[in-house]
Structures are given as structure tokens and as C-alpha cells.
Design a protein around this motif. Structure first.
Motif, PDB file in Angstrom:
ATOM      1  N   ARG A  79       0.740  -1.210  -0.020  1.00  0.00           N
ATOM      2  CA  ARG A  79       0.191  -0.054  -0.198  1.00  0.00           C
ATOM      3  C   ARG A  79       0.800   1.041   0.266  1.00  0.00           C
ATOM      4  N   ASP A 200       5.632   1.901  10.600  1.00  0.00           N
ATOM      5  CA  ASP A 200       5.345   1.287   9.360  1.00  0.00           C
ATOM      6  C   ASP A 200       4.649   2.207   8.578  1.00  0.00           C
ATOM      7  N   GLY A 202       3.103   2.363   5.604  1.00  0.00           N
ATOM      8  CA  GLY A 202       1.840   2.021   5.279  1.00  0.00           C
ATOM      9  C   GLY A 202       0.592   2.636   6.727  1.00  0.00           C
TER      10      GLY A 202
HETATM   11 MG   LIG Z   1       3.031  -1.547   6.429  1.00  0.00          MG
END
Ligand SMILES: [Mg+2]
Ligand SMILES: O=P(O)(O)OC[C@H]1O[C@H](OP(=O)(O)OP(=O)(O)O)[C@H](O)[C@@H]1O
Ligand SMILES: O=c1cc[nH]c(=O)[nH]1
Length: 209
Positions: A79, A200, A202
Motif C-alpha cells: 500500500r 510502519d 503504510g
Molecule cells: Mg505496512
């Protein structure tokens, strides 16, 4: 061996600092990633070939330069790569966009492919694969594999933050691919996250933590 370019422009470095900061919320994080992607697109297109055209200014005829009909493709790794696409398209609006869906298995850290949709004329395009993070390099190597398997001949890889392990993995598996990064960090931790990194990508882009 592919080349590694670190974009140390002060604007990129300044914005990257706020992207890294854990107190930066989703809205601002998304805006900053978009802005850095635009700045990186400016740098990565430095070698685009030009051709001469004739135009008329309000004053006289003139010979002037335009980009020589290069066919470009931007490929976000889903993503998190999506967060960099619009910033690039601001400068290269004619580029086609393909998508490669990969997630990293949290146990094995190996990439799992779940979606591939590319422009039809893959062989003729110069591609830029984008993803904010190059950690173990598994996702980048798999995305480049997926693109080459479908006929791509010219590929660049662009990310915000890379770990040395990821750079090495891409260099080893795909020595023809140049890598463009905003920062080369120290290392990976035991969970395969980049240190110091940004967490992270995303989850921070889409508010899914
Ligand atoms: Mg991720
Ligand atoms: O170099 P690697 O070790 O393969 O790790 C990097 C990958 O991990 C993240 O994606 P993630 O798997 O979290 O998927 P997401 O973008 O859907 O969150 C990141 O956006 C890269 O694609
Ligand atoms: O640090 C990391 C490593 C992989 N994926 C991320 O989003 N961040």
C-alpha cells in the motif's frame, strides 16, 4: 552494479525529519510524503532527454527545448507506495501508473504478491518503482522481478528510507537497477524495521495502526 543516489537536498532532508517524527499525525505525514516525492521526482528526472522545437514568444520566433517523448511508468508497491504517486504525477502528468500489491509476512518477512496491474506497453516504458521503505529488500526485489517477468527493460527504484541490507539485496538481485533514496539509515531491528526509520509507512499514511 546499479548506482545508489542519496538525495541530500536540504528541503528533502528537512521534510524527512518531520516524516520520521512520531508526533507527526496522518494528515501531515501524508502531505510531507507527497511533497518529498515531488522533490525526488525533480531530481530523478534530471537525465531525461530533451529535443528542440520551434515556438513563437510574444517577441520573436525561438528554438526551445521540450522533453523528448519518453514513455514513463510509475509503479507504487501497495500500500505505502501509493503515498508517493501523486507527488510524482504533479511533475510528470503523462506517466502511466501500474500497481504491484505486496505485503511482507510479519513472521517470515518474505513478500507475498497479491495484485499486479501494469500499462499494456511494458517493454517500451521507463519505470520508476516507488515505496517509502527499503528494509530487507524482499519487497523491492519481488516487485522488480514481477515487472521484468512481464517484459520491463528499464527500471529505477525510488524510496524515502533504505537500510543497508535492502540496498545490498537489490544490488545483488538486480544490478541493472539504480536506487534513489532520501536517506540511508543504520540497520534493521529484530522485526525487520528500519532503525531509526519512520515506523510502519503504510499504517502512518493510512491511519491503520
Ligand atoms: Mg505496512
Ligand atoms: O524491504 P522489505 O523488508 O520487504 O520491507 C519493505 C516493505 O514493507 C512495507 O510494506 P508492508 O508489507 O508493511 O505493506 P503495506 O504497505 O501494505 O503496509 C513497505 O512499504 C515495503 O513495501
Ligand atoms: O521500517 C519499516 C520496514 C518495513 N516496512 C515499514 O513500513 N517500515
Amino acid at each position: 552494479m546499479g548506482k545508489v543516489y542519496v538525495f541530500d537536498h536540504p528541503l528533502i532532508q528537512h521534510k524527512l525529519t518531520y516524516i520520521r517524527d512520531k508526533n507527526t499525525g496522518t494528515k501531515e505525514f501524508r502531505e510531507l510524503v507527497d511533497e518529498v516525492a515531488t522533490l525526488m521526482a525533480f531530481e530523478i528526472t534530471r537525465d531525461l532527454p530533451l529535443e528542440e522545437v520551434e515556438i513563437e514568444t510574444p517577441v520573436s520566433k525561438a528554438k526551445a527545448k521540450v522533453i523528448a517523448g519518453k514513455k514513463l511508468g510509475v509503479i507504487p508497491i501497495l500500500r505505502a507506495g501509493i503515498g508517493m504517486v501523486d507527488g510524482i504525477l504533479k511533475l510528470i502528468p503523462a506517466a502511466k501508473v501500474g500497481h504491484i500489491g505486496l505485503y511482507r509476512d510479519p513472521e517470515t518477512l518474505k513478500p507475498v504478491e497479491y495484485y499486479v496491474k501494469l500499462p499494456s506497453d511494458v517493454e517500451e516504458r521507463d519505470f520508476i518503482i516507488v515505496d517509502p521503505m527499503l528494509a530487507t529488500g524482499g519487497s523491492a526485489v519481488a516487485a522488480i522481478d514481477a515487472l521484468k517477468k512481464r517484459g520491463a527493460k528499464s527500471i529505477k527504484f525510488m524510496c524515502l528510507i533504505a537500510a543497508p541490507e535492502g540496498v545490498k539485496a537489490v544490488e545483488t538481485a538486480h544490478p541493472d537497477v539504480d536506487i534513489y533514496i532520501a536517506a540511508l539509515d543504520e540497520r534493521l531491528n529484530d522485526h525487520g524495521y528500519i532503525v531509526p526509520g519512520l515506523g510502519d509507512a503504510g499504517d502512518r499514511l493510512f491511519g491503520t495502526k
